[in-house]
Enzyme design. Structure first.
Site, PDB file in Angstrom:
ATOM      1  N   ARG A 237       0.855  -1.186   0.000  1.00  0.00           N
ATOM      2  CA  ARG A 237       0.000   0.000   0.000  1.00  0.00           C
ATOM      3  C   ARG A 237       0.891   1.236   0.000  1.00  0.00           C
ATOM      4  O   ARG A 237       1.962   1.241   0.618  1.00  0.00           O
ATOM      5  CB  ARG A 237      -0.900   0.046   1.244  1.00  0.00           C
ATOM      6  CG  ARG A 237      -2.085  -0.919   1.236  1.00  0.00           C
ATOM      7  CD  ARG A 237      -3.152  -0.545   0.215  1.00  0.00           C
ATOM      8  NE  ARG A 237      -4.298  -1.425   0.237  1.00  0.00           N
ATOM      9  CZ  ARG A 237      -4.442  -2.536  -0.481  1.00  0.00           C
ATOM     10  NH1 ARG A 237      -3.484  -2.921  -1.309  1.00  0.00           N
ATOM     11  NH2 ARG A 237      -5.553  -3.266  -0.402  1.00  0.00           N
ATOM     12  N   GLU A 266      -4.472   7.181  -5.161  1.00  0.00           N
ATOM     13  CA  GLU A 266      -4.706   6.410  -6.395  1.00  0.00           C
ATOM     14  C   GLU A 266      -6.030   6.816  -7.019  1.00  0.00           C
ATOM     15  O   GLU A 266      -6.994   7.004  -6.282  1.00  0.00           O
ATOM     16  CB  GLU A 266      -4.717   4.907  -6.066  1.00  0.00           C
ATOM     17  CG  GLU A 266      -3.357   4.432  -5.576  1.00  0.00           C
ATOM     18  CD  GLU A 266      -3.296   2.921  -5.316  1.00  0.00           C
ATOM     19  OE1 GLU A 266      -4.304   2.225  -5.542  1.00  0.00           O
ATOM     20  OE2 GLU A 266      -2.237   2.454  -4.877  1.00  0.00           O
ATOM     21  N   HIS A 285      -1.737  -0.394  -9.738  1.00  0.00           N
ATOM     22  CA  HIS A 285      -2.326  -1.280  -8.709  1.00  0.00           C
ATOM     23  C   HIS A 285      -2.967  -2.517  -9.366  1.00  0.00           C
ATOM     24  O   HIS A 285      -4.179  -2.744  -9.234  1.00  0.00           O
ATOM     25  CB  HIS A 285      -3.344  -0.512  -7.857  1.00  0.00           C
ATOM     26  CG  HIS A 285      -3.541  -1.130  -6.497  1.00  0.00           C
ATOM     27  ND1 HIS A 285      -3.780  -0.391  -5.362  1.00  0.00           N
ATOM     28  CD2 HIS A 285      -3.537  -2.434  -6.093  1.00  0.00           C
ATOM     29  CE1 HIS A 285      -3.922  -1.207  -4.336  1.00  0.00           C
ATOM     30  NE2 HIS A 285      -3.784  -2.462  -4.747  1.00  0.00           N
TER      31      HIS A 285
HETATM   32  P1  NAP Z   1      -0.843 -11.604   5.036  1.00  0.00           P
HETATM   33  O1  NAP Z   1      -0.777 -13.052   4.709  1.00  0.00           O
HETATM   34  O2  NAP Z   1      -1.667 -11.149   6.190  1.00  0.00           O
HETATM   35  O3  NAP Z   1       0.650 -11.097   5.214  1.00  0.00           O
HETATM   36  C1  NAP Z   1       0.999  -9.879   5.772  1.00  0.00           C
HETATM   37  C2  NAP Z   1       2.253 -10.077   6.566  1.00  0.00           C
HETATM   38  O4  NAP Z   1       2.689  -8.796   7.056  1.00  0.00           O
HETATM   39  C3  NAP Z   1       2.048 -10.969   7.798  1.00  0.00           C
HETATM   40  O5  NAP Z   1       3.029 -11.974   7.792  1.00  0.00           O
HETATM   41  C4  NAP Z   1       2.225 -10.016   8.970  1.00  0.00           C
HETATM   42  O6  NAP Z   1       2.852 -10.599  10.095  1.00  0.00           O
HETATM   43  C5  NAP Z   1       3.148  -8.971   8.387  1.00  0.00           C
HETATM   44  N1  NAP Z   1       3.100  -7.729   9.148  1.00  0.00           N
HETATM   45  C6  NAP Z   1       2.005  -7.071   9.599  1.00  0.00           C
HETATM   46  N2  NAP Z   1       2.391  -5.969  10.256  1.00  0.00           N
HETATM   47  C7  NAP Z   1       3.743  -5.944  10.225  1.00  0.00           C
HETATM   48  C8  NAP Z   1       4.722  -5.065  10.733  1.00  0.00           C
HETATM   49  N3  NAP Z   1       4.375  -3.987  11.433  1.00  0.00           N
HETATM   50  N4  NAP Z   1       6.023  -5.345  10.522  1.00  0.00           N
HETATM   51  C9  NAP Z   1       6.389  -6.455   9.834  1.00  0.00           C
HETATM   52  N5  NAP Z   1       5.503  -7.326   9.321  1.00  0.00           N
HETATM   53  C10 NAP Z   1       4.193  -7.068   9.504  1.00  0.00           C
HETATM   54  O7  NAP Z   1      -1.372 -10.765   3.787  1.00  0.00           O
HETATM   55  P2  NAP Z   1      -1.129 -11.056   2.230  1.00  0.00           P
HETATM   56  O8  NAP Z   1      -2.264 -11.793   1.696  1.00  0.00           O
HETATM   57  O9  NAP Z   1       0.258 -11.563   2.033  1.00  0.00           O
HETATM   58  O10 NAP Z   1      -1.231  -9.538   1.679  1.00  0.00           O
HETATM   59  C11 NAP Z   1      -0.342  -8.550   2.144  1.00  0.00           C
HETATM   60  C12 NAP Z   1      -0.754  -7.171   1.682  1.00  0.00           C
HETATM   61  O11 NAP Z   1      -0.466  -7.024   0.301  1.00  0.00           O
HETATM   62  C13 NAP Z   1      -2.256  -6.865   1.767  1.00  0.00           C
HETATM   63  O12 NAP Z   1      -2.622  -6.438   3.054  1.00  0.00           O
HETATM   64  C14 NAP Z   1      -2.446  -5.792   0.727  1.00  0.00           C
HETATM   65  O13 NAP Z   1      -2.320  -4.523   1.307  1.00  0.00           O
HETATM   66  C15 NAP Z   1      -1.309  -6.028  -0.250  1.00  0.00           C
HETATM   67  N6  NAP Z   1      -1.786  -6.523  -1.565  1.00  0.00           N
HETATM   68  C16 NAP Z   1      -1.601  -5.748  -2.664  1.00  0.00           C
HETATM   69  C17 NAP Z   1      -2.004  -6.209  -3.907  1.00  0.00           C
HETATM   70  C18 NAP Z   1      -1.826  -5.365  -5.129  1.00  0.00           C
HETATM   71  O14 NAP Z   1      -2.625  -5.475  -6.053  1.00  0.00           O
HETATM   72  N7  NAP Z   1      -0.806  -4.548  -5.211  1.00  0.00           N
HETATM   73  C19 NAP Z   1      -2.631  -7.442  -4.036  1.00  0.00           C
HETATM   74  C20 NAP Z   1      -2.807  -8.212  -2.884  1.00  0.00           C
HETATM   75  C21 NAP Z   1      -2.365  -7.733  -1.652  1.00  0.00           C
HETATM   76  P3  NAP Z   1       2.061 -11.497  11.162  1.00  0.00           P
HETATM   77  O15 NAP Z   1       2.016 -12.825  10.502  1.00  0.00           O
HETATM   78  O16 NAP Z   1       2.881 -11.498  12.368  1.00  0.00           O
HETATM   79  O17 NAP Z   1       0.721 -10.832  11.310  1.00  0.00           O
HETATM   80  C1  GLV Z   2      -5.105  -5.472  -3.454  1.00  0.00           C
HETATM   81  O1  GLV Z   2      -4.428  -4.510  -3.297  1.00  0.00           O
HETATM   82  C2  GLV Z   2      -5.606  -6.272  -2.396  1.00  0.00           C
HETATM   83  O2  GLV Z   2      -5.426  -5.906  -1.230  1.00  0.00           O
HETATM   84  O3  GLV Z   2      -6.222  -7.306  -2.708  1.00  0.00           O
END
Ligand code: NAP
Ligand code: GLV
Length: 319
Positions: A237, A266, A285
């Site tokens: 983000r 955005e 994005h």
């Molecule tokens: P996820 O499985 O919840 O992974 C997020 C990770 O970040 C978790 O391992 C979490 O640790 C860690 N975290 C949270 N706060 C932190 C901090 N302060 N310092 C260090 N690590 C921290 O989520 P995901 O499915 O991988 O998705 C991650 C993010 O990617 C989403 O929230 C979204 O914003 C973004 N995203 C973007 C797109 C795009 O189109 N660009 C698409 C999909 C997702 P813990 O395990 O300890 O909670």
């Molecule tokens: C995209 O940014 C998502 O959070 O799925």
């Protein structure tokens, strides 16, 4: 009849089954996004609100929808929704985790490669007629194979990116709130403090959610710790990186390049300073934007809404 309000135009194949049971009102345009004030006005008596990641669903909006049972967000991230306000009102919030993991990891890796090897710059040069001869140091970039990758946020997508990095013989460092001991052993990832990750990585990839804790996580101090030859890749983000500090770091050459799929605002304004820099690769994005994945995400939202309106507990509940 329960009423579902959808803030974007979605494919009819997804929406049609809902129309058989519920009243469905859907935004009509792909070109013009729905404005906050319009959502507030037009969703007034809805029972389900189907949102996208750029819709601000704050306390004021939540409190203005008295019949609301569920907010279903077309994204895994839900930083656009005031979760506390929803919880207080007993409103269910759902998201779309998992199904987009591999697709977003593919895009993250594509952006990393494009940034390292200056792919968009190279293409723009050809189209602008700038390819006059083969020149030894023209458009030379960074090596990916054998380099060090630092992942901040080793969750679902972080791990999927790290698995891809193994095929490029990269050393993988990570920083997370909690250690992933099993994955460390299985894939040979190394847990390090944030400072070590920033100092040692050739590519720093951000994959945490946007939370009060991660807002501004990468600012001037952190960028100064990175190598002059390194690149920052943000697919998480916009608010996690201080964009002014990033611009300064790129101009001052305290880091070498950046690849950004996300921005603080955005769509990113055309006069944004980061868009003036050739060493910034930008995308609108599109992390999860494959046809299969986007349809699968929408199906998850549709099922969650149907479940909530028919008194079943939906999957993927955030609250
Ligand atoms: P996820 O499985 O919840 O992974 C997020 C990770 O970040 C978790 O391992 C979490 O640790 C860690 N975290 C949270 N706060 C932190 C901090 N302060 N310092 C260090 N690590 C921290 O989520 P995901 O499915 O991988 O998705 C991650 C993010 O990617 C989403 O929230 C979204 O914003 C973004 N995203 C973007 C797109 C795009 O189109 N660009 C698409 C999909 C997702 P813990 O395990 O300890 O909670
Ligand atoms: C995209 O940014 C998502 O959070 O799925």
């Amino acid at each position: 009849m329960y009423k579902i309000f959808i803030t974007r135009k979605l494919p009819e194949e997804i929406v049609q089954p809902l129309r058989e049971k519920f009243e469905v009102i859907m935004w009509h345009s792909d070109e013009i996004p729905m404005k906050y004030e319009d959502i507030k006005k037009e969703a007034k008596d809805c029972n389900a609100l189907w949102t996208v990641l750029s819709d601000k669903v704050d306390r004021e909006l939540i409190e203005s929808l008295p019949n609301l049972r569920i907010i279903s967000n077309l994204a895994v991230g839900y930083n656009n929704i005031d979760i506390e306000a929803a919880k207080e009102k007993g409103i269910i919030v759902t998201n779309t985790p998992g199904v987009l993991t591999e697709t977003t990891a593919d895009l993250t890796f594509a952006l990393l490669l494009a940034t390292a090897r200056r792919i968009t710059e190279a293409e723009q040069d050809i189209r602008a007629g700038k390819w006059k001869s083969w020149t030894p140091m023209q458009l030379t970039g960074m090596d990916v194979y054998g380099s060090t990758l630092g992942i901040i946020g080793m969750g679902r997508i972080g791990e999927a990116v790290a698995r891809r990095a193994k095929g490029f013989d990269m050393k993988v460092l990570y920083h997370n709130r909690t250690r992933k001991l099993e994955s460390e052993q299985q894939y040979n990832f190394t847990y390090v403090e944030l400072e070590t990750l920033l100092k040692e990585s050739d590519f720093v990839v951000i994959l945490t959610p946007l939370t009060p804790e991660t807002r501004g996580l990468i600012g001037k101090k952190e960028l100064e710790m990175m190598k002059e030859t390194s690149a920052l890749i943000n697919v998480a983000r916009g608010g996690i990186v201080d964009e002014q500090a990033l611009y300064d770091a790129l101009v001052n050459k305290s880091i070498w390049a950046a690849g950004l799929d996300v921005f603080e605002t955005e769509p990113v304004p055309l006069d944004h300073p980061l868009l003036t820099l050739p060493n910034v690769t930008v995308l609108p994005h599109i992390g999860s934007a494959s046809i299969y994945t986007r349809l699968a995400m929408m199906q998850i939202n549709a099922t969650a809404i149907e479940d909530a309106l028919e008194e079943r507990v939906p999957e993927n509940r955030v609250v």
